[in-house]
Structure formats: C-alpha cells, structure tokens
Design an enzyme around this catalytic site. Structure first.
Site, short mmCIF file in Angstrom:
data_model
loop_
_atom_site.label_atom_id
_atom_site.label_comp_id
_atom_site.label_asym_id
_atom_site.label_seq_id
_atom_site.Cartn_x
_atom_site.Cartn_y
_atom_site.Cartn_z
N ASP A 12 2.43 10.44 -37.21
CA ASP A 12 3.32 10.74 -36.08
C ASP A 12 2.78 11.85 -35.19
O ASP A 12 3.55 12.58 -34.56
CB ASP A 12 4.74 11.11 -36.57
N LYS A 15 -0.75 9.55 -31.75
CA LYS A 15 -2.01 8.81 -31.54
C LYS A 15 -1.88 7.75 -30.46
O LYS A 15 -2.77 7.58 -29.64
CB LYS A 15 -2.45 8.16 -32.86
N GLY A 39 4.13 3.14 -36.08
CA GLY A 39 4.89 2.96 -34.85
C GLY A 39 4.26 3.85 -33.79
O GLY A 39 4.51 5.04 -33.76
N HIS A 40 3.39 3.27 -32.99
CA HIS A 40 2.67 4.06 -31.99
C HIS A 40 3.42 4.00 -30.66
O HIS A 40 3.52 2.96 -30.03
CB HIS A 40 1.23 3.57 -31.84
N GLN A 223 -1.10 6.23 -39.28
CA GLN A 223 -0.66 7.26 -40.23
C GLN A 223 -1.51 8.53 -40.01
O GLN A 223 -1.99 8.75 -38.92
CB GLN A 223 -0.73 6.78 -41.68
P1 IMP Z 1 4.30 3.14 -46.75
O1 IMP Z 1 2.93 3.19 -46.18
O2 IMP Z 1 5.29 2.44 -45.87
O3 IMP Z 1 4.35 2.63 -48.16
O4 IMP Z 1 4.84 4.66 -46.85
C1 IMP Z 1 4.19 5.63 -47.68
C2 IMP Z 1 4.42 7.03 -47.11
O5 IMP Z 1 3.73 7.15 -45.88
C3 IMP Z 1 5.88 7.37 -46.81
O6 IMP Z 1 6.07 8.77 -47.02
C4 IMP Z 1 6.02 7.06 -45.34
O7 IMP Z 1 7.05 7.80 -44.73
C5 IMP Z 1 4.66 7.48 -44.85
N1 IMP Z 1 4.24 6.73 -43.66
C6 IMP Z 1 3.79 5.46 -43.60
N2 IMP Z 1 3.48 5.11 -42.36
C7 IMP Z 1 3.71 6.19 -41.60
C8 IMP Z 1 3.55 6.46 -40.21
O8 IMP Z 1 3.09 5.63 -39.41
N3 IMP Z 1 3.90 7.71 -39.80
C9 IMP Z 1 4.36 8.66 -40.66
N4 IMP Z 1 4.51 8.46 -41.96
C10 IMP Z 1 4.20 7.23 -42.43
#
Ligand code: IMP
Length: 422
Positions: A12, A15, A39-40, A223
């Site tokens: 977040d 990017k 979510g960009h 991420q």
């Molecule tokens: P997952 O990738 O959905 O399994 O989530 C694993 C961890 O990464 C969790 O703490 C999510 O909140 C975090 N996470 C996954 N994708 C994002 C992102 O795009 N932005 C921020 N945190 C993320």
C-alpha cells in the site's frame, strides 16, 4: 534492459500511482507476482480507479501490459476488473497479454484460504482471502493449473481432479465454511470463456524479443518487501517473492538485464493484517495518519494500522532489492504534526541495533526514535521541490543520508499531477 518498481514496506505504498506517472516512459509494463490480493489505486482527471491483476499501464495509450508467469489469476475477479474498465474505452485485447505459465486461482483455493484462516483462529495471517496462499502452494507442490492449460482438451477433467482434492482438504480443516460449489464453478467457467478472448503468450520469449528490439520495460511489483515470503515478517507475509528477485522468476528477465530499481515508501508506515509492526502508534498520531491518509484497504476495506517511519526496516528493504532511486509517498499526510518521529535503531536483547533481527515481535524489539520538527503547510498544491517547507526538506535529507539512496520523487497527493520530481 528493464527497470523495476516495488514497495519497500508492508504494501500500500502507492505503487499504482507511480507506475501510472512513469508509464509514458515505457513501452511495456509487466506484473510479476501476487494477484487479486493487490489493489493498485490510480487517480487522474477526477477519476479514481483500483486495479487488481492488470498492470497500471493500462490507461496509457501506447503501453503493452503483461501479466507474467509469477502472477496468480482469479478469472472471476479478472472478468469483473475488465468489465470495470469498459467505461474507459480501452482496446483491452491489443493492450493486455497474459503468460501461459501464470497459475489460476480456483474457487476452491478461495475456500481453502478461508478454511485455513478460520482454523488458525487468533494466529491467523489476516489474509485478503483471495486464495493466494493455496494457489502458490499448488504451484510449488506441482499440482496447479496454469493459464496455458485452458487451451488443453482435458482442462475440465484436470480442474475436477484438483477441485475434488481441495474439497477433501477443506473437510480436513474441520471448520464451518458455507459454500455452493456448483454456483462458484459456473461463475468460474463463464469467466474462463472471457479470459480466452485475450492473447496468451510465452511471456519470457516475448520479453526477450522486446528487449532485443530495444523496447523499454517496467516491472511492476505488488504488496511490499516486508511481505516477501522469504525476507518478510514470516509467517505474516504473502506467498510470493515481492522483492527484486521476484521480477526475474516472475517474468523470465535475467538479473543482469535489470537497471533501475525504484523503491516506493510512505513517509510513515502502515500495515494491514496481522504480524509484528515495531513502530505502530496506538495513540493519536496513528489515528491522525489513518484519517488524513485515508488508510483503508483498497481490496478488503480494512482499517490499516499506522505508525512512524521505520528506517531499520527501510534500509533492510533497500539492500535486499538493490534500490537505486527512492520515491516517498504521502508526505502531505504528515503536515500539521508538531514533532515527527523516525525509528533509527531497535533495542534488541538490551542492545541498540540498526539491522532487522530474525524476530521483530514486540517482546523482542523496542524502536528507538530520532525526533524532527514538523511543518504546517498544505503540500497538496505544491508543484516543485523548492516550494517544500524546510522541515520536510530536512526530513528527506535525513532519510537519504541514513539509507544512502536518493529520493527522486516526492508525492504530495493521490492525483498524477501531485508529484514532485527532485
Ligand atoms: P494474502 O496474500 O491475501 O494471503 O495476505 C497475506 C498478508 O499480506 C496479509 O497480512 C494481507 O493483509 C497482506 N497483503 C496481501 N496483499 C496486500 C496488499 O496488496 N497490500 C497490503 N497488504 C497485503
């Protein structure tokens, strides 16, 4: 040659905005890992749009967008994402191509994610529940289905074998997950038909030829580095390599072909989901950051945890990624604080250390802060570096000195135009 852009914190960082700003310099924008957990957010001409799996170059007239082999695609989310772009009159078919080697997120992957998180109880990861972890598990376990498999005559049988196995696994978790698989599967196979309308390619070959032809490529990370499955705060991480190495494995670009590495960070820190966060602020400062910075997840809507900038963690991310240029986002959110704090070291086992130790749980590390005088000016209308308040210029200079990499862009608002080049 390719340049690479990635997040240096827990995601977040903004990017999407920076890729969008930089896109006009590149012929090709390529996503290399993650999936619809991302979510960009892009804002321009009064429009706000969130992209999930599609690269952030999709709005620029001349760029080709590639979804690389390292990405995991949920056809259902993808179909909705394409529908959401209809109003922009983009010729998607000519601008978006997909690697045959990208893995597919099945409906049962999403269910497995939910079952696994429910079974973990308080120890849950805080996953976005998009099926990311189970899909990458099937990839490394050599059971996954890939985009290229859609072209095979026995795709449906392959699907059935895997989905049946997943149902057995869901039962194993022994938790109450309600679902109607027939409905989910109808939705999935409808979306597969739509996916087939796009071109599937061998993206490593495509990118090799593009490089040979002198095309410019920007690899877009998702991420953040501290969510990397190897180098992040494991197990509270995502399931892919979010760091620079992920661009090589997720696209087939050779390491010696990567030139600039743009590292994006926020002027403070946020995290969504569970896991350690040494500089998290549980008081007023954290609340102000959340409110002014509108810190709510663009995918899940969850409130993000907020705290001060952590230079120990930032330095770690800069080194792992080989960052050559920094971009600081959301400087405007810090306007109005009398004093700003920056973590420059951790107290760890009674000693002050300035590197990230194996375990950064609160019982092991205490952040040590350096304080800075704040500024009061509204930055959101500023357009050049020399307009920035002296206190912010000092803040930037301190970060550059500590991290030993220049900050080239300072973002002062969500819109494309609110971007100051240094
Ligand atoms: P997952 O990738 O959905 O399994 O989530 C694993 C961890 O990464 C969790 O703490 C999510 O909140 C975090 N996470 C996954 N994708 C994002 C992102 O795009 N932005 C921020 N945190 C993320």
């Amino acid at each position: 040659m390719a340049d690479l852009l990635l997040g240096l914190q827990w995601g977040d960082e903004g990017k999407g905005k920076i890729v969008d700003v930089l896109t006009s310099n590149y012929d090709i924008i390529a996503r290399f890992q993650g999936g619809p957990n991302a979510g960009h957010t892009l804002e321009f001409d009064g429009i706000k749009h969130v992209l999930r799996t599609i690269p952030s170059g999709i709005f620029h007239a001349n760029s080709i967008n590639i979804i690389g082999n390292g990405v995991v695609i949920d056809p259902v989310v993808f179909q909705k994402e394409i529908e959401g772009l209809e109003k922009f009159n983009i010729d998607i078919k000519s601008k978006l191509i997909i690697s045959r080697k990208a893995h597919l997120i099945l409906p049962t992957h999403r269910l497995l994610d939910a079952a696994s998180e429910t079974a973990k109880g308080k120890a849950k990861i805080g996953s976005t529940l998009k099926g990311i972890g189970p899909t990458y598990m099937d990839k490394t376990g050599r059971n996954g289905l890939r985009v290229g498999d859609i072209e095979l005559t026995d795709f449906k049988e392959r699907y059935r074998t895997l989905a049946d196995k997943h149902e057995t696994m869901i039962k194993f978790y022994d938790v109450n997950i309600q679902y109607n698989l027939a409905e989910l599967e109808k939705e999935f196979f409808d979306a597969i038909e739509d996916l087939k309308k796009l071109d599937f390619i061998d993206s490593e070959e495509y990118l090799y030829n593009a490089q040979k032809a002198g095309k410019t490529i920007l690899c877009e990370g998702a991420q953040g580095s501290l969510l990397d499955v190897d180098f992040g705060t494991y197990p509270f991480v995502t399931s892919s390599n979010t760091t620079a190495a992920g661009a090589c494995t997720g696209l087939g670009i050779a390491p010696n072909q990567i030139k600039e590495v743009y590292g994006i960070f926020k002027a403070y820190t946020t995290r969504v989901g569970s896991g350690p966060f040494p500089t998290e602020d549980f008081g007023e400062a954290g609340d102000v950051m959340a409110k002014v910075g509108n810190e709510f997840g663009s995918v899940t809507g969850r409130k993000r945890r907020c705290g001060w900038l952590d230079l120990v963690a930032l330095k770690y991310a800069v080194r792992i990624n080989g960052v050559t240029q920094l971009m600081m986002m959301k400087g405007d959110v810090l306007s109005g604080f009398k004093t700003l704090k920056v973590c420059t070291a951790y107290k760890y086992k009674g000693q002050s250390i300035d590197h990230l130790p194996y375990n950064i749980e609160p019982e092991n590390v205490e952040p040590l802060y350096t304080e800075f005088k704040g500024w009061n000016a509204d930055l959101t209308g500023m357009t050049s570096y020399d307009q920035l308040p002296k206190e912010l210029v000092d803040y930037i200079a301190f970060i550059e000195k500590e991290v030993e990499v220049p900050i080239k862009i300072v973002s002062v608002g969500p819109d494309r135009k609110q971007t100051i080049m240094k």
